[in-house]
Design an enzyme around this catalytic site. Structure first.
Site, short mmCIF file in Angstrom:
data_model
loop_
_atom_site.label_atom_id
_atom_site.label_comp_id
_atom_site.label_asym_id
_atom_site.label_seq_id
_atom_site.Cartn_x
_atom_site.Cartn_y
_atom_site.Cartn_z
N CYS A 20 42.39 40.62 48.94
CA CYS A 20 42.78 39.34 49.53
C CYS A 20 41.62 38.38 49.71
CB CYS A 20 43.49 39.57 50.85
SG CYS A 20 45.15 40.29 50.65
N LYS A 23 41.76 35.12 47.58
CA LYS A 23 42.72 34.05 47.86
C LYS A 23 42.07 32.68 47.76
CE LYS A 23 46.26 35.97 50.96
NZ LYS A 23 46.83 35.83 52.32
N SER A 151 54.82 41.31 33.30
CA SER A 151 53.43 41.59 32.95
C SER A 151 52.92 40.53 31.99
CB SER A 151 53.28 42.98 32.32
OG SER A 151 54.05 43.06 31.13
#
Length: 340
Positions: A20, A23, A151
């Site tokens: 994260c 981000k 994908s």
């Protein structure tokens, strides 16, 4: 050169960021989203939670059918670059992180689809299979179906899930429902970001970090609801300070944090001391600085409180059995967050 399964692979070396921490910075993201918070006309389904407060997931009320109890649909998506080198662990962490958004809203996940980006000419597909297996195992633990996904061929590996959950429309955990006088509980310790950054730089493996990241927020969410909580968020890429700022701002309150009560993972302070702080964490701290009264806290503590977490715990406005109380909410003052 295409690698084989026998070639030692460090997945974190194929990503510019990790977990994260990759981000988009919160301030930049809010600028992009600032003019998009409007409902679509004619859907027939009331939007209960949308873009307005930057909550963890979107929620719509479902129409009643027969005598069935009222329900709301919770929808979210989350994916990121490798946060650990082990593909199976990365899959488990990414899935737990995606499912967490549903738990943070007081819901239960029922269906997920995979989101996979893979450098097909660089990394072998049996590594991708391990990533997907990890995600499937965590979803199975959560009682959530995995029904396919999407994908793409990408120079940088990424994985996560889009998740749909169900909740009671009158029993949501929202980030705009905090009220003065309510305590703040944190259900997982901080420090995941700096330990992951150290892992990427050195190859050291931190079992305590992996165990924390793969732990579902299911039980914490259920405990918060059982205790009567109506306000919560999960602590991920914007750090404790960033997510707390958003909660306090949305609720029109100020959050007072007792820094001595905040739990940290073993090794986290040492990782900060040794310089393993991500750019995402520093951007988090820059973002909240104008709205935070840091008191006498030192720089290392501020960085840990802004540390970009991956699959962190729930921050609940209310007491949660077994979780430390780290502060409380007070009437709105000059700052959204005050450290004591």
């Amino acid at each position: 050169m295409t690698l084989t399964r026998e070639t030692p692979v460090r997945l974190t070396q194929y990503a510019h960021g990790g977990g994260c921490a990759c981000k988009i910075p919160p301030g930049e993201l809010e600028e992009v989203l600032g003019h998009l918070a409007r409902p679509a006309p004619g859907t027939g389904l009331p939007l209960l939670v949308g873009l307005a407060t930057g909550d963890d997931a979107a929620v719509v009320a479902l129409p009643a059918v027969g005598g069935a109890p009222a329900q709301a649909m919770v929808s979210t998506a989350d994916f990121f670059t490798p946060v650990v080198d082990d593909p199976y662990d990365w899959g488990r962490i990414a899935a737990a992180n995606a499912l967490s958004d549903v738990y943070a809203m007081g819901g239960r996940p029922v269906l997920a689809v995979n989101l996979l980006a893979w450098p097909r000419d660089v990394l072998p597909f049996d590594l991708a299979r391990e990533v997907l297996r990890g995600g499937l195992d965590i979803a199975t633990e959560a009682g959530c179906h995995v029904g396919g996904g999407h994908s793409v061929d990408d120079p940088e590996p990424k994985y996560g899930m889009a998740v749909t959950g169900l909740a009671h429309p009158d029993r949501l955990l929202r980030n705009d429902a905090g009220r003065p006088g309510v305590p703040l509980s944190l259900t997982k310790p901080l420090g995941l970001g700096v330990l992951n950054n150290r892992h990427k730089a050195t190859g050291e493996r931190f079992e305590q970090a992996v165990a924390t990241m793969v732990e579902l927020n299911r039980d914490a969410s259920a405990a918060a609801l059982a205790a009567g909580a109506v306000c919560a968020t999960d602590v991920t890429g914007f750090g404790l300070l960033g997510h707390l700022h958003k909660l306090a701002r949305a609720s029109g309150v100020t959050a007072v944090i007792d820094t001595a009560a905040v739990p940290f993972l073993d090794g986290a302070r040492e990782a900060v001391r040794d310089g393993y702080v991500s750019g995402g964490t520093r951007r988090n701290l820059d973002w909240v600085t104008p709205t935070t009264d840091f008191g006498t806290s030192d720089t290392d503590t501020r960085l840990l409180l802004a540390d970009a977490q991956t699959s962190g715990g729930l921050l609940v406005a209310g007491e949660v059995p077994g979780a430390p109380v780290i502060g409380h909410l007070v009437p709105q003052g000059a700052h959204t967050v005050v450290l004591r």
